[in-house]
Design a protein around this motif. Structure first.
Motif, short mmCIF file in Angstrom:
data_model
loop_
_atom_site.label_atom_id
_atom_site.label_comp_id
_atom_site.label_asym_id
_atom_site.label_seq_id
_atom_site.Cartn_x
_atom_site.Cartn_y
_atom_site.Cartn_z
N VAL A 70 0.84 -1.20 0.00
CA VAL A 70 0.00 0.00 0.00
C VAL A 70 0.87 1.25 0.00
O VAL A 70 0.61 2.21 -0.74
CB VAL A 70 -0.95 -0.03 1.23
N ALA B 243 3.96 1.53 -1.15
CA ALA B 243 4.64 1.67 -2.44
C ALA B 243 3.72 2.34 -3.46
O ALA B 243 4.13 3.26 -4.17
CB ALA B 243 5.09 0.30 -2.95
N VAL B 244 2.47 1.88 -3.51
CA VAL B 244 1.52 2.49 -4.45
C VAL B 244 1.29 3.95 -4.08
O VAL B 244 1.34 4.85 -4.94
CB VAL B 244 0.18 1.72 -4.43
N GLY C 68 4.65 6.20 -4.53
CA GLY C 68 5.03 6.32 -5.94
C GLY C 68 4.05 7.18 -6.71
O GLY C 68 4.44 8.08 -7.46
N THR C 69 2.75 6.94 -6.50
CA THR C 69 1.75 7.70 -7.25
C THR C 69 1.73 9.16 -6.82
O THR C 69 1.67 10.07 -7.66
CB THR C 69 0.36 7.07 -7.03
N ALA D 72 4.20 10.89 -5.49
CA ALA D 72 5.41 11.58 -5.96
C ALA D 72 5.33 11.86 -7.45
O ALA D 72 5.80 12.91 -7.92
CB ALA D 72 6.64 10.74 -5.64
N ALA D 73 4.73 10.94 -8.22
CA ALA D 73 4.64 11.14 -9.67
C ALA D 73 3.71 12.30 -10.00
O ALA D 73 3.90 12.98 -11.01
CB ALA D 73 4.16 9.86 -10.34
N ILE D 74 2.70 12.53 -9.16
CA ILE D 74 1.78 13.64 -9.43
C ILE D 74 2.36 14.95 -8.91
O ILE D 74 2.39 15.96 -9.62
CB ILE D 74 0.41 13.37 -8.78
N LEU D 75 2.82 14.94 -7.67
CA LEU D 75 3.27 16.20 -7.04
C LEU D 75 4.64 16.63 -7.55
O LEU D 75 4.92 17.81 -7.64
CB LEU D 75 3.34 16.03 -5.53
N GLN D 76 5.50 15.69 -7.88
CA GLN D 76 6.88 15.97 -8.32
C GLN D 76 7.51 17.05 -7.46
O GLN D 76 7.80 18.16 -7.93
CB GLN D 76 6.87 16.37 -9.80
N LEU E 90 10.66 19.19 -8.48
CA LEU E 90 10.69 19.92 -9.74
C LEU E 90 11.10 21.39 -9.53
O LEU E 90 10.73 22.01 -8.55
CB LEU E 90 9.29 19.86 -10.36
N PHE E 91 11.85 21.90 -10.51
CA PHE E 91 12.34 23.28 -10.41
C PHE E 91 11.19 24.27 -10.52
O PHE E 91 10.29 24.12 -11.35
CB PHE E 91 13.34 23.52 -11.54
N ARG E 92 11.21 25.26 -9.67
CA ARG E 92 10.23 26.34 -9.72
C ARG E 92 10.97 27.62 -10.08
O ARG E 92 12.05 27.89 -9.55
CB ARG E 92 9.56 26.48 -8.36
#
Lengths: 327, 77
Positions: B13, B15-16, B19-20, B22-26, B29-31
């Protein structure tokens, strides 16, 4: 407990949803004299995915270019500036009498960032040094096509998450359903395997039968396209009463590897034995089959018995005869 | 449920979930306005960087001679 298998769907659903977002398309045509500006587009600040600008330059064949790309805010002030060394090359290869053409290029540009605040932006692209194969300047406009998305997600991480979580869930299923009350493996080198064991109770009885036939040394494989083997499985209880008599004709599978040929048969059956007791299992397969003079002979017959098994999915059960019922 | 199964379930649970999310929020990522430059892709070089919240163009921004070898020994460039 099957619902953890659905864990795979969450990252894949997010990936599918993000693909539904229609991108804003950009088209720029730039020459060395004339920098090109794109339409205005919106970059949104937010937590639901992130902005992603992708550009692809259409370069003439066998050329290199330096593109200057500036991201301008609504007032025309540059907020980011970068240079991309792009190239595209193609040619013909000849090797060992064969030939073909190849094409390689690095003409794509991707920009992933969040703005300080949601707002309108545009791109300005300048063309520096579009050079041909001999290093001579080319006078040609370069077209750039691009897309802007505001809710892109990390596809690689989502796929990785799906694979990893599925692997963990398979471990979980193995931990939940891999347990058995007792296990027994019997292997004989003839066509009949029989064993009496204390069996029965909650859960199912899982029987896996494997058999292998080989040709005697030096014989050439000769077999009709579809080889059938009679198979029988019987179960007797403690009083010797026959409670199951399962007969079937099964197709054997042919294998060949590096001049070796063999036949195999694999069968899995499940039974429910609610009353614990002593039961005798008996499996028969043909000792040999094929042509009379050079038959395929049994190499081994293996019977694996697991008692008290739970399965994740519904399995067909072989019905047992009630005690005292006529055969 | 035995303890090891609960641990594996918790692992699956999380891991899902991690992973999910982090993939959405990233989160990394550079601002724009952050110190430095965004992550670099192949053949890309930035013509400046953010310092103290402002984009500062590098002085030599249109030409980069670092790849230029010239003639003669490498020390005599």
């Amino acid at each position: 407990m099957r619902w953890p298998l659905l864990g795979l769907l969450l990252p894949l659903a997010v990936l599918a949803l993000s693909a539904l977002e229609p991108p804003q398309r950009l088209l720029l045509v730039t020459t060395e004299e004339q920098p090109a500006r794109s339409e205005m587009f919106t970059l949104r600040d937010g937590w639901l995915g992130s902005p992603r600008i992708a550009l692809e330059a259409e370069l003439p064949d066998n050329s290199t270019v330096e593109l200057g790309v500036r991201l301008l805010d609504a007032t025309g002030r540059p907020v980011l500036e970068l240079f991309k060394d792009g190239w595209r090359e193609s040619g013909v290869w000849v090797e060992g009498g064969e030939s073909g053409s190849w094409q390689e290029r690095d003409t794509a540009l991707q920009l992933q960032l969040r703005p300080q605040a949601s707002g309108r932006f545009q791109l300005e692209v300048t063309l520096d040094e579009l050079l041909g194969v001999s290093g001579l300047p080319l006078q040609a406009p370069v077209t750039l096509r691009g897309t802007v998305r505001n809710h892109s997600v990390d596809a690689g991480l989502l796929l990785f998450t799906a694979v990893v979580s599925q692997a963990i869930v398979l471990c979980l299923l193995a931990a939940v359903y891999g347990a058995a009350r007792s296990r027994r493996l019997l292997r004989v080198e003839e066509g009949v395997a029989a064993v009496r064991l204390p069996l029965g109770g909650p859960g199912l009885l899982k029987l896996v039968v494997r058999a292998r036939w080989e040709l005697p040394d030096g014989a050439t494989p000769e077999l009709p396209p579809l080889a059938l083997a009679p198979f029988s499985l019987s179960l007797s209880d403690a009083t010797g009463e026959r409670r199951l008599d399962h007969q079937a004709t099964l197709a054997v599978v042919k294998h060949a590897n590096d001049g070796d040929h063999w036949l195999t048969l694999t069968q899995t059956h499940h039974l429910r034995l609610p009353v614990p007791g002593s039961y005798r299992l008996r499996v028969t397969v043909p000792e040999a089959f094929g042509p009379q003079d050079d038959p395929w002979e049994i190499e081994w017959l293996q019977l694996s018995v697991e008692d008290g098994v739970k399965t994740a999915f519904r399995v067909p059960l072989l019905p047992l005869r009630p005690r005292g019922a006529p055969a | 449920m035995p303890r090891e199964q609960a641990v594996i379930l918790l692992l699956a649970v999380s891991a899902v979930g991690v992973g999910t999310t982090a993939a959405i929020l990233q989160p990394a990522l550079f601002r724009l306005g952050q110190e430095g430059t965004p992550a670099s892709f192949s053949g890309v070089r930035y013509g400046g960087s953010y310092r103290a919240g402002r984009w500062v163009a590098a002085p030599d921004r249109s030409r980069n001679w670092s790849g230029f070898q010239g003639r003669g020994p490498g020390t005599a460039k």
